[in-house]
Design a protein around this motif. Structure first.
Motif, PDB file in Angstrom:
ATOM      1  N   LYS A  56       0.821  -1.200   0.000  1.00 37.13           N
ATOM      2  CA  LYS A  56       0.000   0.000   0.000  1.00 37.13           C
ATOM      3  C   LYS A  56       0.867   1.266   0.000  1.00 37.13           C
ATOM      4  O   LYS A  56       0.596   2.200  -0.742  1.00 37.13           O
ATOM      5  N   THR A  99     -13.239   1.816   3.188  1.00 40.58           N
ATOM      6  CA  THR A  99     -12.681   0.963   2.132  1.00 40.58           C
ATOM      7  C   THR A  99     -12.621   1.770   0.831  1.00 40.58           C
ATOM      8  O   THR A  99     -13.603   2.390   0.443  1.00 40.58           O
ATOM      9  N   CYS A 100     -11.465   1.779   0.176  1.00 42.04           N
ATOM     10  CA  CYS A 100     -11.291   2.624  -1.021  1.00 42.04           C
ATOM     11  C   CYS A 100     -11.843   1.960  -2.277  1.00 42.04           C
ATOM     12  O   CYS A 100     -12.156   2.631  -3.242  1.00 42.04           O
TER      13      CYS A 100
END
Ligand SMILES: [Zn+2]
Ligand SMILES: [Zn+2]
Length: 343
Positions: A56, A99-100
């Motif tokens: 990430k 949450t993306c």
């Protein structure tokens, strides 16, 4: 069938032959992939959580470099604060702050993979019960050409469409799922593969299928076929490529840029009679079993008994950076000893 002369232009055939000399053959790929997935399965949960954090951070860095500030912000926020339901020894449920849903996000990828498994596993079991079919895992490959990811994906999907129109395919396959896997070799060539769970009506000689794939692609007969013994494990294997489409840690800015251009490309789908079956399929209580942990854990709240040891669950708030260490503690600690330092 193997002696079939290639009808594609000779310039193209020469080009792909030259390119493939310096890149691994699809056979090598198939062998390597098996050992790679075995290696991944051996990693502990803390190691996997740490790897997700690093992936990430790498993605955020690339996004910032491309001036994709909004994407970078979303990725940073996604799963940054967690509510962890735990008895101290086991983790029953993790609820993220946000949450993306970005396709390459490793945290959202895991969620997507679980969702796909929970949706399709009962349908697959139902389909196999209703029809006399055997599940097989089929990996289809194509020759390497100098093309971008989008062109490579389109080429193999078009070949699949041609294969599915052929009499052979209709005779032997009742339906199934497909998913795309992208890899890139050290020469920068895209290797796109199709992973298919096919519900086979009856046995056939693999050489026949190779001939059919050669006819559909024009230049590739390389494929891999194995019978699936455990449909849950088989499905888990193929959705992995949807949840983790690439080795993102080796990604450069250009790769991310290219990937952003693929926004609406489908990576997973159903076909044949299985597609219609899924539309009408309503799982009954009989279809559920213990492996459907997601729907089971969804109902868990603080105070419930831990599904693994019956101790009461409590809610720990932590940042994503603290999760790997907490996993480590649960992996190594004696019963009931973890927790206080995490409040
Ligand atoms: Zn995400
Ligand atoms: Zn427990």
């Amino acid at each position: 069938m193997k002696q079939l002369t290639l009808s594609t232009s000779s310039a193209l055939a020469d080009g792909s032959r030259r390119l493939s000399q310096s890149s691994p053959s699809p056979h090598t790929y198939l062998d390597n992939r098996v050992t790679k997935s075995q290696r991944e399965n051996k990693r502990t949960r803390s190691q996997r959580a740490r790897a997700r954090l690093q992936t990430k951070q790498h993605l955020v860095g690339l996004a910032r470099g491309l001036h994709e500030g909004e994407l970078a912000d979303k990725l940073e926020r996604c799963h940054s604060r967690l509510s962890v339901l735990t008895c101290g020894r086991h983790i029953a449920r993790i609820i993220p702050n946000f949450t993306c849903e970005f396709r390459l996000c490793p945290d959202c990828g895991r969620r997507r993979s679980r969702k796909l498994q929970n949706k399709y596993l009962p349908a697959m079991r139902g389909f196999m019960l209703h029809h006399k079919v055997t599940p097989v895992h089929l990996v289809l490959t194509q020759t390497h050409r100098k093309e971008n990811r989008k062109q490579s994906a389109k080429r193999i999907k078009d070949s699949l469409t041609r294969l599915q129109r052929r009499g052979f395919w209709k005779e032997y396959f009742k339906g199934g799922t497909w998913s795309l896997e992208f890899t890139k070799d050290k020469n920068g060539l895209h290797h796109t593969h199709l992973h298919i769970i096919g519900f086979r009506r009856k046995f056939f000689d693999i050489e026949l299928l190779r001939g059919e794939w050669l006819a559909a692609t024009g230049d590739s007969h390389v494929l891999h076929l194995k019978q699936i013994q455990d449909i849950a494990a088989g499905l888990r294997e193929v959705v992995k490529y949807v949840s983790k489409p690439l080795d993102i840690r080796r990604f450069g800015a250009d790769d991310l840029k290219e990937f952003l251009g693929l926004k609406n490309m489908r990576m997973f789908g159903t076909f044949g009679e299985f597609r219609d079956f899924c539309k009408d399929f309503e799982p009954s209580d009989n279809d559920a079993d213990g492996s459907d942990l997601e729907s089971f854990s969804r109902d868990l709240v603080e105070g419930c008994a831990c599904p693994q040891c019956n101790e009461p669950l409590f809610d720990l708030r932590m940042s994503a950076k603290e999760l790997p260490q907490f996993y480590e503690q649960t992996e190594s600690s004696p019963p009931g000893k973890v927790g206080t330092s995490w409040n």
